[in-house]
Scaffold this motif. Structure first.
Motif, PDB file in Angstrom:
ATOM      1  N   PRO A   1       0.808  -1.228   0.000  1.00 32.19           N
ATOM      2  CA  PRO A   1       0.000   0.000   0.000  1.00 32.19           C
ATOM      3  C   PRO A   1       0.842   1.280   0.000  1.00 32.19           C
ATOM      4  O   PRO A   1       0.303   2.377   0.056  1.00 32.19           O
ATOM      5  N   PHE A   2       2.169   1.128  -0.061  1.00 31.32           N
ATOM      6  CA  PHE A   2       3.025   2.292   0.158  1.00 31.32           C
ATOM      7  C   PHE A   2       3.103   3.224  -1.046  1.00 31.32           C
ATOM      8  O   PHE A   2       3.481   4.382  -0.900  1.00 31.32           O
TER       9      PHE A   2
ATOM     10  N   GLU B   1       2.132   8.856  -2.465  1.00 34.29           N
ATOM     11  CA  GLU B   1       1.349   9.818  -3.248  1.00 34.29           C
ATOM     12  C   GLU B   1       0.653  10.817  -2.335  1.00 34.29           C
ATOM     13  O   GLU B   1       0.658  12.028  -2.596  1.00 34.29           O
ATOM     14  N   ALA B   2       0.070  10.318  -1.242  1.00 37.37           N
ATOM     15  CA  ALA B   2      -0.618  11.204  -0.303  1.00 37.37           C
ATOM     16  C   ALA B   2       0.352  12.180   0.352  1.00 37.37           C
ATOM     17  O   ALA B   2       0.032  13.359   0.550  1.00 37.37           O
TER      18      ALA B   2
ATOM     19  N   GLY C   1      11.274   6.718  -1.096  1.00 37.74           N
ATOM     20  CA  GLY C   1      11.186   6.748  -2.553  1.00 37.74           C
ATOM     21  C   GLY C   1      12.501   7.105  -3.220  1.00 37.74           C
ATOM     22  O   GLY C   1      12.612   6.996  -4.436  1.00 37.74           O
ATOM     23  N   TRP C   2      13.494   7.530  -2.428  1.00 39.62           N
ATOM     24  CA  TRP C   2      14.797   7.915  -2.986  1.00 39.62           C
ATOM     25  C   TRP C   2      15.743   6.715  -3.059  1.00 39.62           C
ATOM     26  O   TRP C   2      15.687   5.806  -2.223  1.00 39.62           O
ATOM     27  N   ASP C   3      16.616   6.741  -4.037  1.00 34.45           N
ATOM     28  CA  ASP C   3      17.747   5.819  -4.109  1.00 34.45           C
ATOM     29  C   ASP C   3      18.840   6.340  -3.185  1.00 34.45           C
ATOM     30  O   ASP C   3      19.082   7.556  -3.128  1.00 34.45           O
ATOM     31  N   VAL C   4      19.511   5.462  -2.463  1.00 32.28           N
ATOM     32  CA  VAL C   4      20.476   5.883  -1.456  1.00 32.28           C
ATOM     33  C   VAL C   4      21.638   6.684  -2.041  1.00 32.28           C
ATOM     34  O   VAL C   4      22.212   7.543  -1.365  1.00 32.28           O
ATOM     35  N   GLU C   5      21.952   6.457  -3.306  1.00 34.51           N
ATOM     36  CA  GLU C   5      23.055   7.179  -3.939  1.00 34.51           C
ATOM     37  C   GLU C   5      22.572   8.273  -4.885  1.00 34.51           C
ATOM     38  O   GLU C   5      23.125   9.377  -4.905  1.00 34.51           O
TER      39      GLU C   5
ATOM     40  N   GLY D   1       9.624  10.070  -5.055  1.00 32.50           N
ATOM     41  CA  GLY D   1      10.052  10.265  -3.677  1.00 32.50           C
ATOM     42  C   GLY D   1       9.473  11.521  -3.044  1.00 32.50           C
ATOM     43  O   GLY D   1       8.862  12.365  -3.702  1.00 32.50           O
ATOM     44  N   LEU D   2       9.684  11.618  -1.750  1.00 35.90           N
ATOM     45  CA  LEU D   2       9.190  12.749  -0.975  1.00 35.90           C
ATOM     46  C   LEU D   2      10.179  13.905  -1.002  1.00 35.90           C
ATOM     47  O   LEU D   2      11.361  13.722  -1.291  1.00 35.90           O
ATOM     48  N   SER D   3       9.684  15.090  -0.688  1.00 40.70           N
ATOM     49  CA  SER D   3      10.509  16.298  -0.586  1.00 40.70           C
ATOM     50  C   SER D   3      10.368  16.836   0.841  1.00 40.70           C
ATOM     51  O   SER D   3       9.595  17.771   1.077  1.00 40.70           O
TER      52      SER D   3
END
Length: 205
Positions: A116-117, A122-123, A139-143, A151-153
């Motif tokens: 459900p993530f 999105e929310a 949502g980000w890649d570690v590198e 991804g989130l901001s």
């Protein structure tokens, strides 16, 4: 860190404490929604919620996928002992919160988020509430950062142990370092600055 004798329980406790302390340094007391993922990042979030309760905040948990591992069960039981509620209506919980803690995905995240993530991300992308991300914005890649644009901001990033490579792409207001447990020799090798006083976190920007 296991080679230095630390257990995962200890690391989560110290990480979660540093996240809660970072929140308390920048945001006034109020309602904090902690969005909890199924792994270690989520465990950090559960610990943070408990400490935020002690700090005078009103935390709640959105925890849609709860693992059967005994460690996570105990962390959730501790939150219940502190009367920290679980919520099911994410949209309503976001609207009712002052701050959202993103404890969904950590440095091992790859690819795209699965249900459900995917809907959770999105929310959170659509809200104007300040988001505090634990170690890495979900949502980000570690590198490489937000390479899939899902991804989130966050407003705040709390890097744990040491900032990950993607932290250089963080554009929010507050970048903190937490997890004051690294042995001195390892800290020097990672280039970790000295923490001020007895604080468990420090601002980097």
């Amino acid at each position: 860190m296991s080679k230095h004798g630390y257990s995962i329980d200890q690391l989560m406790e110290l990480a979660g404490l540093s996240v809660a302390e970072s929140v308390a340094k920048e945001y006034p007391k109020g309602k904090v929604l902690v969005c909890v993922g199924p792994g270690n990042n989520g465990g950090d979030g559960l610990v943070a919620a408990r400490h935020l309760c002690h700090f005078g905040y009103q935390p709640s948990l959105y925890y849609p996928k709860q693992p059967s591992n005994d460690l996570y069960k105990r962390l959730l039981l501790q939150c219940k002992a502190h009367n920290i509620p679980e919520v099911n209506d994410l949209a309503a919980a976001i609207a009712d919160s002052n701050v959202v803690v993103d404890a969904i995905f950590g440095f091992s995240f790859k690819g795209s988020a699965r249900p459900p993530f995917d809907n959770v991300l999105e929310a959170l992308r659509d809200t104007d509430k300040p988001i505090v991300s634990v170690d890495i914005p979900s949502g980000w890649d570690v590198e490489q950062g937000d390479i899939n644009n899902v991804g989130l901001s966050p407003d705040m990033l709390v890097s744990l142990t040491a900032p990950k490579q993607c932290a250089s792409m963080f554009k929010g207001r507050y970048h903190y370092l937490g997890g004051r447990f690294v042995p001195p020799e390892m800290a020097r090798g990672l280039g970790i600055p000295d923490y001020p006083g007895i604080s468990q976190s420090m601002r980097l920007n």
